[in-house]
Write a protein that holds these residues in place. Sequence first.
Motif, PDB file in Angstrom:
ATOM      1  N   MET A 191      -4.248  21.264   2.590  1.00 50.27           N
ATOM      2  CA  MET A 191      -5.697  21.175   2.414  1.00 50.27           C
ATOM      3  C   MET A 191      -6.296  20.125   3.337  1.00 50.27           C
ATOM      4  O   MET A 191      -7.360  20.317   3.914  1.00 50.27           O
ATOM      5  CB  MET A 191      -6.029  20.861   0.956  1.00 50.27           C
ATOM      6  CG  MET A 191      -5.765  22.021   0.025  1.00 50.27           C
ATOM      7  SD  MET A 191      -6.077  21.594  -1.692  1.00 50.27           S
ATOM      8  CE  MET A 191      -7.847  21.292  -1.644  1.00 50.27           C
ATOM      9  N   GLN A 195      -9.130  20.542   6.407  1.00 50.92           N
ATOM     10  CA  GLN A 195     -10.453  19.945   6.281  1.00 50.92           C
ATOM     11  C   GLN A 195     -10.631  18.763   7.220  1.00 50.92           C
ATOM     12  O   GLN A 195     -11.722  18.494   7.695  1.00 50.92           O
ATOM     13  CB  GLN A 195     -10.683  19.483   4.832  1.00 50.92           C
ATOM     14  CG  GLN A 195     -10.638  20.615   3.836  1.00 50.92           C
ATOM     15  CD  GLN A 195     -10.827  20.108   2.414  1.00 50.92           C
ATOM     16  OE1 GLN A 195     -11.937  20.033   1.909  1.00 50.92           O
ATOM     17  NE2 GLN A 195      -9.744  19.726   1.769  1.00 50.92           N
ATOM     18  N   ARG A 454     -18.698  14.487   5.671  1.00 51.64           N
ATOM     19  CA  ARG A 454     -17.840  14.415   4.487  1.00 51.64           C
ATOM     20  C   ARG A 454     -17.190  13.066   4.231  1.00 51.64           C
ATOM     21  O   ARG A 454     -16.072  13.021   3.781  1.00 51.64           O
ATOM     22  CB  ARG A 454     -16.701  15.425   4.603  1.00 51.64           C
ATOM     23  CG  ARG A 454     -17.099  16.835   4.857  1.00 51.64           C
ATOM     24  CD  ARG A 454     -15.888  17.732   4.791  1.00 51.64           C
ATOM     25  NE  ARG A 454     -16.256  19.038   4.353  1.00 51.64           N
ATOM     26  CZ  ARG A 454     -16.342  19.386   3.071  1.00 51.64           C
ATOM     27  NH1 ARG A 454     -16.033  18.533   2.125  1.00 51.64           N
ATOM     28  NH2 ARG A 454     -16.700  20.594   2.754  1.00 51.64           N
TER      29      ARG A 454
ATOM     30  N   GLU B  83     -20.613  14.111   0.118  1.00 49.24           N
ATOM     31  CA  GLU B  83     -19.677  15.137   0.566  1.00 49.24           C
ATOM     32  C   GLU B  83     -18.329  14.468   0.833  1.00 49.24           C
ATOM     33  O   GLU B  83     -18.261  13.356   1.349  1.00 49.24           O
ATOM     34  CB  GLU B  83     -20.164  15.768   1.878  1.00 49.24           C
ATOM     35  CG  GLU B  83     -21.454  16.518   1.760  1.00 49.24           C
ATOM     36  CD  GLU B  83     -21.246  18.024   1.688  1.00 49.24           C
ATOM     37  OE1 GLU B  83     -20.205  18.501   2.166  1.00 49.24           O
ATOM     38  OE2 GLU B  83     -22.112  18.706   1.140  1.00 49.24           O
ATOM     39  N   ARG B  84     -17.288  15.143   0.464  1.00 50.22           N
ATOM     40  CA  ARG B  84     -15.942  14.639   0.773  1.00 50.22           C
ATOM     41  C   ARG B  84     -14.984  15.823   0.759  1.00 50.22           C
ATOM     42  O   ARG B  84     -15.334  16.913   0.305  1.00 50.22           O
ATOM     43  CB  ARG B  84     -15.513  13.568  -0.226  1.00 50.22           C
ATOM     44  CG  ARG B  84     -15.391  14.065  -1.667  1.00 50.22           C
ATOM     45  CD  ARG B  84     -14.506  13.125  -2.465  1.00 50.22           C
ATOM     46  NE  ARG B  84     -14.449  13.483  -3.858  1.00 50.22           N
ATOM     47  CZ  ARG B  84     -13.697  14.453  -4.378  1.00 50.22           C
ATOM     48  NH1 ARG B  84     -12.970  15.211  -3.591  1.00 50.22           N
ATOM     49  NH2 ARG B  84     -13.688  14.698  -5.676  1.00 50.22           N
ATOM     50  N   ASP B  85     -13.783  15.575   1.249  1.00 51.28           N
ATOM     51  CA  ASP B  85     -12.792  16.645   1.271  1.00 51.28           C
ATOM     52  C   ASP B  85     -12.426  17.079  -0.142  1.00 51.28           C
ATOM     53  O   ASP B  85     -12.429  16.277  -1.078  1.00 51.28           O
ATOM     54  CB  ASP B  85     -11.517  16.167   1.982  1.00 51.28           C
ATOM     55  CG  ASP B  85     -11.757  15.909   3.461  1.00 51.28           C
ATOM     56  OD1 ASP B  85     -12.539  16.648   4.068  1.00 51.28           O
ATOM     57  OD2 ASP B  85     -11.160  14.959   4.001  1.00 51.28           O
ATOM     58  N   VAL B  86     -12.090  18.343  -0.288  1.00 55.14           N
ATOM     59  CA  VAL B  86     -11.596  18.860  -1.567  1.00 55.14           C
ATOM     60  C   VAL B  86     -10.146  18.417  -1.731  1.00 55.14           C
ATOM     61  O   VAL B  86      -9.351  18.492  -0.793  1.00 55.14           O
ATOM     62  CB  VAL B  86     -11.661  20.401  -1.597  1.00 55.14           C
ATOM     63  CG1 VAL B  86     -11.221  20.920  -2.952  1.00 55.14           C
ATOM     64  CG2 VAL B  86     -13.057  20.895  -1.269  1.00 55.14           C
ATOM     65  N   LEU B  87      -9.822  17.945  -2.921  1.00 55.60           N
ATOM     66  CA  LEU B  87      -8.453  17.523  -3.214  1.00 55.60           C
ATOM     67  C   LEU B  87      -7.840  18.490  -4.226  1.00 55.60           C
ATOM     68  O   LEU B  87      -8.557  19.210  -4.919  1.00 55.60           O
ATOM     69  CB  LEU B  87      -8.475  16.107  -3.811  1.00 55.60           C
ATOM     70  CG  LEU B  87      -9.151  15.037  -2.949  1.00 55.60           C
ATOM     71  CD1 LEU B  87      -9.399  13.766  -3.759  1.00 55.60           C
ATOM     72  CD2 LEU B  87      -8.296  14.735  -1.725  1.00 55.60           C
ATOM     73  N   PHE B  91      -9.596  21.209  -8.282  1.00 55.42           N
ATOM     74  CA  PHE B  91      -9.562  22.563  -8.836  1.00 55.42           C
ATOM     75  C   PHE B  91      -9.534  22.561 -10.360  1.00 55.42           C
ATOM     76  O   PHE B  91      -9.839  23.562 -10.993  1.00 55.42           O
ATOM     77  CB  PHE B  91      -8.345  23.329  -8.298  1.00 55.42           C
ATOM     78  CG  PHE B  91      -8.376  23.521  -6.803  1.00 55.42           C
ATOM     79  CD1 PHE B  91      -9.471  24.098  -6.196  1.00 55.42           C
ATOM     80  CD2 PHE B  91      -7.318  23.114  -6.009  1.00 55.42           C
ATOM     81  CE1 PHE B  91      -9.524  24.283  -4.816  1.00 55.42           C
ATOM     82  CE2 PHE B  91      -7.351  23.300  -4.630  1.00 55.42           C
ATOM     83  CZ  PHE B  91      -8.461  23.880  -4.035  1.00 55.42           C
ATOM     84  N   TYR B 127     -17.417  23.526  -1.763  1.00 54.19           N
ATOM     85  CA  TYR B 127     -16.729  23.800  -0.496  1.00 54.19           C
ATOM     86  C   TYR B 127     -16.736  25.299  -0.189  1.00 54.19           C
ATOM     87  O   TYR B 127     -17.017  25.716   0.931  1.00 54.19           O
ATOM     88  CB  TYR B 127     -15.299  23.267  -0.580  1.00 54.19           C
ATOM     89  CG  TYR B 127     -14.433  23.575   0.616  1.00 54.19           C
ATOM     90  CD1 TYR B 127     -14.462  22.752   1.741  1.00 54.19           C
ATOM     91  CD2 TYR B 127     -13.588  24.674   0.623  1.00 54.19           C
ATOM     92  CE1 TYR B 127     -13.666  23.031   2.841  1.00 54.19           C
ATOM     93  CE2 TYR B 127     -12.784  24.950   1.723  1.00 54.19           C
ATOM     94  CZ  TYR B 127     -12.823  24.128   2.818  1.00 54.19           C
ATOM     95  OH  TYR B 127     -12.037  24.414   3.909  1.00 54.19           O
ATOM     96  N   GLU B 130     -20.070  26.416   0.940  1.00 57.09           N
ATOM     97  CA  GLU B 130     -20.286  25.954   2.309  1.00 57.09           C
ATOM     98  C   GLU B 130     -19.531  26.861   3.289  1.00 57.09           C
ATOM     99  O   GLU B 130     -20.068  27.247   4.326  1.00 57.09           O
ATOM    100  CB  GLU B 130     -19.790  24.513   2.414  1.00 57.09           C
ATOM    101  CG  GLU B 130     -20.400  23.730   3.586  1.00 57.09           C
ATOM    102  CD  GLU B 130     -19.861  22.307   3.627  1.00 57.09           C
ATOM    103  OE1 GLU B 130     -20.076  21.569   2.636  1.00 57.09           O
ATOM    104  OE2 GLU B 130     -19.219  21.948   4.627  1.00 57.09           O
ATOM    105  N   PHE B 190      -8.359  28.983  -1.836  1.00 59.68           N
ATOM    106  CA  PHE B 190      -8.682  28.013  -0.776  1.00 59.68           C
ATOM    107  C   PHE B 190      -7.819  28.288   0.456  1.00 59.68           C
ATOM    108  O   PHE B 190      -8.328  28.342   1.580  1.00 59.68           O
ATOM    109  CB  PHE B 190      -8.412  26.588  -1.290  1.00 59.68           C
ATOM    110  CG  PHE B 190      -8.650  25.505  -0.266  1.00 59.68           C
ATOM    111  CD1 PHE B 190      -9.820  24.760  -0.291  1.00 59.68           C
ATOM    112  CD2 PHE B 190      -7.707  25.219   0.713  1.00 59.68           C
ATOM    113  CE1 PHE B 190     -10.050  23.764   0.648  1.00 59.68           C
ATOM    114  CE2 PHE B 190      -7.929  24.226   1.657  1.00 59.68           C
ATOM    115  CZ  PHE B 190      -9.106  23.494   1.624  1.00 59.68           C
TER     116      PHE B 190
END
Lengths: 471, 471
Positions: A191, A195, A454, B83-87, B91, B127, B130, B190
């Motif tokens: 991931m 990103q 981000r 905004e930040r990265d998905v971790l 989920f 995300y 987007e 994802f």
Amino acid sequence: MATAGTVSSGPTSSSGSTGNRKMASSEGVGSSSSSQTIKKTIGHRGLDPTGETTYKKTTSSALKGAIQLGITHTVGSLSHKPERDVLMQDFEVVESIFFPSEGSNLTPAHHYSDFRFKTYAPIAFRYFREMFGIRPDDYLYSLCNEELIELSNSGASGSLFYVSSDDEFIIKTVQHKEAEFLQKLLPGYFMNLNQNKRTLLPKFYGLYCVQAGGKNIRIAVMNNLLPCAVRMHLKYDMKGSTYKRRASAKEREKEVPTFKDLDFIQDLPDGLLLDPDNYNALSKTIQRDCLLLQSFKIMDYSMLVGIHNLEQAARERAGEEATGAADQKRPAPPQGQKSLYCTAIEAIQGNAHGTRALDTEDQMGGIPARTAKGERMLVYIGIIDILQSYRFAKKIEHSWKALVHDGDTVSVHRPGFYADRFQKFMCNTVFKKIPRKHFWCYSVVFVSPEHYPRSPPISDLGLVTTSPSVR
Amino acid sequence: MATAGTVSSGPTSSSGSTGNRKMASSEGVGSSSSSQTIKKTIGHRGLDPTGETTYKKTTSSALKGAIQLGITHTVGSLSHKPERDVLMQDFEVVESIFFPSEGSNLTPAHHYSDFRFKTYAPIAFRYFREMFGIRPDDYLYSLCNEELIELSNSGASGSLFYVSSDDEFIIKTVQHKEAEFLQKLLPGYFMNLNQNKRTLLPKFYGLYCVQAGGKNIRIAVMNNLLPCAVRMHLKYDMKGSTYKRRASAKEREKEVPTFKDLDFIQDLPDGLLLDPDNYNALSKTIQRDCLLLQSFKIMDYSMLVGIHNLEQAARERAGEEATGAADQKRPAPPQGQKSLYCTAIEAIQGNAHGTRALDTEDQMGGIPARTAKGERMLVYIGIIDILQSYRFAKKIEHSWKALVHDGDTVSVHRPGFYADRFQKFMCNTVFKKIPRKHFWCYSVVFVSPEHYPRSPPISDLGLVTTSPSVR
């Protein structure tokens, strides 16, 4: 704080008068048959009666042979499998193949004892290598067609390190728990890579296990952060802590010691000054990497910083030209996989896929910086030691002691605190932003990082819960 | 095989003389106060004494109100988060906010009973939105600023469907297990989105839960596959099975029935002929989507195919112009979020991010195709019903019965067999490749799909283990 061992990302230039390739060779493989005092039994690493390095009683030469046979097989068999998307379950796959010394219909005969070679998550690592711009042929050639060079500077971790002859890849033995942890990390790593292409995290190219004589020797293949083609005049391993973060007297005896946080503050009290664009890109990258590390509760990682001093290099070249040693001194960077070199500048500029339009010959993949005195530097950086978190439990006792002595600066703390402090130290103390007009003007560095939205300060993300009383 | 209900992706054109917007309204919300015979209590869906649709005893109007209040709140509060990265752990996050009818300092007063609104994986879905090119403002505006239109054609699944006034979004009630399954699917979703941008899987924009009167009503927000601006002359829900795969007599009474596999074979025995590039891109996309579905052991999904017949449309327009009904008949496609429309052609061309250079006004997002008779068609497709796998267990008995009757063509079978059969049916029976020179020449479709190497036949991947005896 046994980090010195994992700092050996590339043969260090301990021998001033020979080429790096030769130097690495004389330090590594060559040294295994001599009886250098630097070698001793640490952890699983030892010496056999002939003076050869062993790891879990397997000689280094047998281990290298098994690694090369194993990787040749696994990359070869992977090339026959059709390309397809990586799936969640691919992260958990382990492939295994037996290599009897007499050979089999799948494996060649060899001169070592029978062994079994395991490949972890082959499809996932194939994807990672592709993302990092490594072609299967190059991977195979670099690792398996040329001698692997053992690094002598393996330090206190008990790990064994090899570098590929072309200086691209580092092979490191990892402990069982580290390998397990890397496997657990893979979905998050995937991931992050999708990103945050401008990552400073280690590039993991492969995870394998050699099973011989009833022992499991797990190895990770990673990028080599510090290219040997560029002489590092200074090298730091920094965590953002000050507690006991000074290189030992023994480390200082080396030609290029790996210094630590307190040494940096003393040597470069004004830090390394970066162009605003590079500074912003670097800060953002560190922030995003730290968020991932924090989310996996990882701590105790370091920033490895190699510094090439352009003025000093020019003086050295002048001196060498005078003595006729120049040709030997700075070997031309290997061609071929050239793009892999540009770790530092490419990482923060986000073009890690082999294009490096913004890098000039002069920068050699380093990030241009200068000191307060105006010295021009090229900086090579990367985050290392991200798999050792499990050690935390063992260190609790120590950290409590440290806490009493030195409130907020212990190396081992909660992941959020650790990430926050690491980030602050890197972005406030190690690297500083200076206006572009004050930057070296004869080497204009035009960087246009995507202004990616981000990345707020880590502490704003609700993941950091540092208690003010501790800070 | 209760799939009809989930086919209602967009108001169907059952009313020939009114605009689609009006039509949808008269079929949906409007109908709730009348006593159409089409409505009855199925599953959680019912009617209250006034004739209004209910779901788990909550009236449709109260549900719509709660959804709009809830989404307004959650999207608004998300916009304040950096905004930040998905971790990975994103989920699993569920955010919850209470809406008392008298209002609170966080929520406005409203005319419904107190309710609680839960948002699943807010950062992850942000995300995804987007990635799908949906701006937060547009999402909010489409769903919350205009009336949600209830679809009457909800079929046998017991789900309730709404479409946003601008025809972009479908809201569907999902069962507890479906919501749970979607959450479990998110990491794989994802990964698919990052590797396989040309996906035909449903676009999941959000997953929410309205908690009212002790009941949980879970809803998913998805893309609307069949834009109302384009009249669908034919509609198919296909699984690649032939067992009982024929539209019921009742379904056939509708103006645009949803036909099934056997109907397709009868109506279009030569299939839909595609330009080679579009055919190849489509096949590859189906293959990759099926691999993901198979890896999650998902079965029983369908391909929804909407067909706009250009010749027939021209005849209809001519007729309408003669009667002066043209303006009302074909509403101009909404502007604004225009790019979202191009689901089908964009999906297979891989430019799902809003650029649609290759789509002409004439194609309206459909994939150009023709029949063996030379009729020119625009095809709208998407894979639907991917969350119902859990039903499999209940259907075992039925499938065994079916097995006896109809060996290899039961709808419910092992995921690998299902995926393989689905893919073969789509790529051999439904869609066929014809040489470009035979394609309609006055509308040259220039498609240059990346020739992506990641897609062997599913059966080569070692994931399909269909037993020859069954096939």
